[in-house]
Design a protein around this motif. Structure first.
Motif, short mmCIF file in Angstrom:
data_model
loop_
_atom_site.label_atom_id
_atom_site.label_comp_id
_atom_site.label_asym_id
_atom_site.label_seq_id
_atom_site.Cartn_x
_atom_site.Cartn_y
_atom_site.Cartn_z
N ALA A 67 -2.58 0.75 -2.18
CA ALA A 67 -1.15 1.01 -2.37
C ALA A 67 -0.66 0.36 -3.66
N VAL A 68 -1.11 -0.87 -3.92
CA VAL A 68 -0.75 -1.55 -5.16
C VAL A 68 -1.32 -0.79 -6.36
N GLU A 69 -2.56 -0.35 -6.25
CA GLU A 69 -3.20 0.37 -7.34
C GLU A 69 -2.47 1.68 -7.64
N ASP A 70 -2.05 2.38 -6.60
CA ASP A 70 -1.45 3.70 -6.77
C ASP A 70 0.01 3.65 -7.21
N HIS A 71 0.74 2.63 -6.77
CA HIS A 71 2.19 2.68 -6.92
C HIS A 71 2.80 1.51 -7.68
N SER A 72 2.04 0.47 -7.99
CA SER A 72 2.60 -0.72 -8.59
C SER A 72 2.38 -0.74 -10.10
N VAL A 73 3.20 -1.57 -10.78
CA VAL A 73 3.01 -1.78 -12.22
C VAL A 73 2.18 -3.04 -12.46
N VAL A 74 1.42 -3.47 -11.44
CA VAL A 74 0.68 -4.72 -11.56
C VAL A 74 -0.30 -4.70 -12.74
N GLU A 100 20.40 -7.70 4.27
CA GLU A 100 20.52 -6.79 3.14
C GLU A 100 19.30 -6.89 2.23
N TRP A 101 18.88 -8.11 1.94
CA TRP A 101 17.70 -8.30 1.09
C TRP A 101 16.44 -7.83 1.80
N GLY A 102 16.33 -8.13 3.10
CA GLY A 102 15.16 -7.69 3.85
C GLY A 102 15.02 -6.19 3.88
N HIS A 103 16.14 -5.49 4.11
CA HIS A 103 16.10 -4.03 4.13
C HIS A 103 15.84 -3.47 2.74
N ARG A 104 16.28 -4.20 1.70
CA ARG A 104 15.98 -3.77 0.34
C ARG A 104 14.47 -3.82 0.10
N VAL A 105 13.82 -4.89 0.57
CA VAL A 105 12.36 -4.98 0.45
C VAL A 105 11.70 -3.83 1.20
N ARG A 106 12.17 -3.59 2.43
CA ARG A 106 11.60 -2.50 3.23
C ARG A 106 11.77 -1.16 2.53
N HIS A 109 9.56 0.24 -0.10
CA HIS A 109 8.23 0.70 0.32
C HIS A 109 8.25 2.06 1.02
N ARG A 110 9.41 2.71 1.11
CA ARG A 110 9.51 3.95 1.89
C ARG A 110 8.60 5.07 1.38
N ASP A 111 8.40 5.16 0.08
CA ASP A 111 7.62 6.27 -0.48
C ASP A 111 6.22 5.85 -0.93
N ILE A 112 5.80 4.66 -0.51
CA ILE A 112 4.48 4.18 -0.92
C ILE A 112 3.46 4.65 0.11
N LYS A 113 2.73 5.67 -0.24
CA LYS A 113 1.75 6.26 0.66
C LYS A 113 0.67 6.93 -0.15
N GLY A 114 -0.45 7.24 0.52
CA GLY A 114 -1.56 7.87 -0.18
C GLY A 114 -2.81 7.86 0.68
N THR A 115 -3.97 7.90 0.03
CA THR A 115 -5.24 7.87 0.75
C THR A 115 -6.14 6.80 0.13
N ILE A 116 -7.03 6.25 0.95
CA ILE A 116 -7.96 5.25 0.45
C ILE A 116 -9.26 5.93 0.03
N GLY A 120 -11.08 8.54 2.64
CA GLY A 120 -10.02 9.54 2.50
C GLY A 120 -8.92 9.46 3.53
N SER A 121 -8.94 8.42 4.37
CA SER A 121 -7.88 8.29 5.38
C SER A 121 -6.58 7.87 4.71
N ARG A 122 -5.48 8.13 5.38
CA ARG A 122 -4.17 7.90 4.80
C ARG A 122 -3.71 6.45 4.99
N TYR A 123 -2.75 6.06 4.17
CA TYR A 123 -2.05 4.79 4.37
C TYR A 123 -0.57 5.02 4.11
N HIS A 124 0.26 4.19 4.68
CA HIS A 124 1.70 4.16 4.38
C HIS A 124 2.15 2.71 4.44
#
Length: 310
Positions: A67-74, A100-106, A109-116, A120-124
């Protein structure tokens, strides 16, 4: 003795189904506060010695690392990402608007999904098992860095931090389906997760400086950097690597031996010995920015709180 149900974990994480809890945010005070151990210890500057432990253990689990590899600017803005993440999670604990901050963190991550890659199984990211693993690394960080670098915790205090960690997790608004319910279950869960570590691209990249040395800033000539970086790299290899679980050192190819372990333990003992000195520092020096502001807002002096094991 508590056990970890690997079958249930695998089934849950492979569902890759987000499970936010979208009920109305509770009103009133945070379940955390100045009388809790999480408040006392999480924002202490000595806790930053565990930065690589928390960042690395997260990314050693295949789904989170991908997920970090696919979606992060790390890979392009490592320090910027770290600062932004640290602020949001710290503010979930210390701000006067924790939900408010906790829900902001959550919601980040709403659209962070893909496959490993492995099967090839999915993650979210909002799958309960995956999201809780990310949180568990912070609970571990509070317990580990406090017990290692600040002062020894009693068993009861470790249980208390775990229980406060459950309240902390509720601030995010994600299903607690993957959450251990007792501290003993958490210990079994943690040990089992360590055995699942794999060399993800994210964790290998994030620990490259520990193998190769700190990269040279462009403005500093190489001869100057060679001299200046030597003590920094020695510190990183003998202290930062010392904080890492053996399973993480293995997947990251970080050398360690008994001699280095003894040196690390001497350093940690020295830090604990200096705890009375640290507790005389100004709050703005002893705590990171967001924690210091919270203590000042609460009108409580944390240096007088929980300084001795019960």
């Amino acid at each position: 003795m508590a056990v970890f149900d690997a079958t249930q974990f695998d089934a849950g994480i492979r569902e890759a189904v987000p499970m936010p809890v979208d009920g109305e945010s509770p009103s009133g005070d945070s379940p955390l506060g100045p009388r809790t151990l999480v408040w006392k210890f999480y924002g202490d500057v000595r806790g930053t010695l565990g930065f690589q432990r928390v960042a690395g253990t997260e990314n050693c689990i295949e789904q989170l690392g991908k997920a970090v590899e696919d979606h992060s600017v790390v890979f392009t803005d490592t320090l910027g990402r770290a600062r932004r993440s640290a602020k949001a999670i710290m503010q979930t604990v210390y701000s006067d608007k924790p939900y408010e901050w906790g829900h902001r963190v959550r919601d980040f991550h709403r659209d962070i999904k893909g496959t490993i890659d492995s099967d090839g199984s999915r993650y979210h990211a909002l799958n309960p098992e995956l999201f809780y693993w990310g949180h568990a690394t912070f609970v571990d960080q509070v317990i580990y860095t406090t017990d290692t670098f600040i002062r020894r915790l009693s068993y009861a205090e470790k249980v208390q931090i775990f229980e406060e960690g459950k309240a902390w997790y509720r601030l995010y608004g994600v299903s607690n389906r993957g959450e251990p319910q007792t501290y003993e279950e958490f210990l079994a869960y943690w040990d089992a997760m360590l055995d699942r570590f794999v060399p993800t691209r994210s964790v290998r990249y994030g620990t490259g400086y520990l193998r190769q040395g700190l990269p040279r800033p462009r403005r500093i000539p190489q001869p100057v950097w060679t001299v200046a970086s030597a003590p920094l790299n020695a510190f990183l290899r003998h202290v930062v690597v010392g904080t890492l679980p053996p399973q993480m050192r293995a997947v990251c190819d970080l050398d360690w031996d008994d001699k280095r372990e003894k040196r690390f333990q001497r350093f940690a003992a020295g830090m604990r010995f200096l705890n009375p000195v640290f507790n005389r520092l100004p709050i703005g020096t002893l705590y990171v920015k967001w924690a210091a502001e919270a203590w000042q807002r609460a009108g409580v002096d944390p240096r007088r709180e929980f300084n001795r094991a019960k």
